[in-house]
Design an enzyme around this catalytic site. Sequence first.
Site, PDB file in Angstrom:
ATOM      1  N   ASP A 103       0.829  -1.206   0.000  1.00 49.20           N
ATOM      2  CA  ASP A 103       0.000   0.000   0.000  1.00 49.20           C
ATOM      3  C   ASP A 103       0.866   1.261   0.000  1.00 49.20           C
ATOM      4  O   ASP A 103       2.092   1.198   0.170  1.00 49.20           O
ATOM      5  CB  ASP A 103      -0.957   0.005   1.212  1.00 49.20           C
ATOM      6  CG  ASP A 103      -0.320  -0.534   2.485  1.00 49.20           C
ATOM      7  OD1 ASP A 103       0.917  -0.453   2.606  1.00 49.20           O
ATOM      8  OD2 ASP A 103      -1.046  -1.032   3.356  1.00 49.20           O
ATOM      9  N   ASP A 153      -7.926  -1.833  14.262  1.00 48.56           N
ATOM     10  CA  ASP A 153      -9.323  -2.020  13.851  1.00 48.56           C
ATOM     11  C   ASP A 153      -9.501  -3.235  12.944  1.00 48.56           C
ATOM     12  O   ASP A 153     -10.547  -3.404  12.332  1.00 48.56           O
ATOM     13  CB  ASP A 153      -9.858  -0.746  13.167  1.00 48.56           C
ATOM     14  CG  ASP A 153      -9.118  -0.422  11.861  1.00 48.56           C
ATOM     15  OD1 ASP A 153      -8.178  -1.166  11.484  1.00 48.56           O
ATOM     16  OD2 ASP A 153      -9.476   0.578  11.213  1.00 48.56           O
ATOM     17  N   HIS A 188      -7.701  -3.925  10.187  1.00 52.48           N
ATOM     18  CA  HIS A 188      -7.401  -3.775   8.757  1.00 52.48           C
ATOM     19  C   HIS A 188      -6.208  -4.629   8.344  1.00 52.48           C
ATOM     20  O   HIS A 188      -5.327  -4.939   9.154  1.00 52.48           O
ATOM     21  CB  HIS A 188      -7.230  -2.306   8.352  1.00 52.48           C
ATOM     22  CG  HIS A 188      -6.014  -1.610   8.868  1.00 52.48           C
ATOM     23  ND1 HIS A 188      -6.067  -0.402   9.524  1.00 52.48           N
ATOM     24  CD2 HIS A 188      -4.688  -1.918   8.800  1.00 52.48           C
ATOM     25  CE1 HIS A 188      -4.843  -0.021   9.823  1.00 52.48           C
ATOM     26  NE2 HIS A 188      -3.984  -0.917   9.396  1.00 52.48           N
ATOM     27  N   GLU A 233      -9.797  -1.283   5.224  1.00 52.48           N
ATOM     28  CA  GLU A 233     -10.444  -0.953   6.490  1.00 52.48           C
ATOM     29  C   GLU A 233     -11.747  -1.751   6.653  1.00 52.48           C
ATOM     30  O   GLU A 233     -12.233  -2.355   5.688  1.00 52.48           O
ATOM     31  CB  GLU A 233     -10.733   0.557   6.529  1.00 52.48           C
ATOM     32  CG  GLU A 233      -9.469   1.435   6.546  1.00 52.48           C
ATOM     33  CD  GLU A 233      -8.773   1.472   7.912  1.00 52.48           C
ATOM     34  OE1 GLU A 233      -8.878   0.497   8.687  1.00 52.48           O
ATOM     35  OE2 GLU A 233      -8.103   2.486   8.200  1.00 52.48           O
TER      36      GLU A 233
END
Length: 256
Positions: free
Chosen positions: A65, A132, A134, A139
């Site tokens: 990414d 979270d 991801h 996400e």
Amino acid sequence: MEVVIVEDRAAAGILVADIVGQHVRAGAVLGLATGSSPLPAYQELIRRHREESLSLSGCRAFLLDEYVGLPRAHHESYDSVIRRELTDHVDLDRVDGPDGEATNIPEMAARYEAAIAESGGVDVQLLGIGTDGHLGFNEPGSSLASRTRVKTLTRQTREDNARFFDSVDDVPHHVVTQGLGTILEAGHLVLIATGETKARAVAAAAEGPVSAFCPASVLQMHPRATVVVDEAAATMLQLSDYYRETWSSKPEWQQF
Ligand code: F6R
């Protein structure tokens, strides 16, 4: 999925370097993550390159990414980070990442996917996990079949990553990330999670339902996934006794 609980970050780095080492050969394609989780593994790979003649010559790498809009030369672009933390110090043939400065991101993303496919595909993909849940920068709510595209970071991720910037306001809102469907095509997925802040996400990913709510749970659908966690990140795992027993009785002939 194989879950391995090790003592600490350093032990996780050594184990992950061992796993990467099993994949290294001419023509191997490595999938690299950035962030802090893989750093001990990168330090160990650099050490082995310098002291034990580990060579990554003939191998190439793809990044997961990149931030959108951050200049490539920015200290915190993932292109800069991976060069500083690993690739400038070893003899990898080349490293490619998604171009966060592209004017036409969908076109760039399609080319990136094609480049991965033309390389023969990623042999071993290193991964971190967000607090979270991801994976890459997919996400919560990301399609389990998603491909490389733009995502908007959650407030939580931007706060978590503020430590790399002067303030949370400097963390970009947008990223371009390999999709979960892209990541699932790698031959071997290796997730590294250390520290107590990751305990909840690790338990959800490894033992919760497969759900877009916890994107890392998609690892459960991969035939060859290894999750390396330290004691702190393992505290919420319900099957930790089983994972420890499996590891301590792992036969020598059984690879990862
Ligand atoms: C980075 C990436 C992210 C990180 C995750 C955990 O390339 O894909 O998924 O792995 O945000 O970051 P750290 O390791 O800094 O806790």
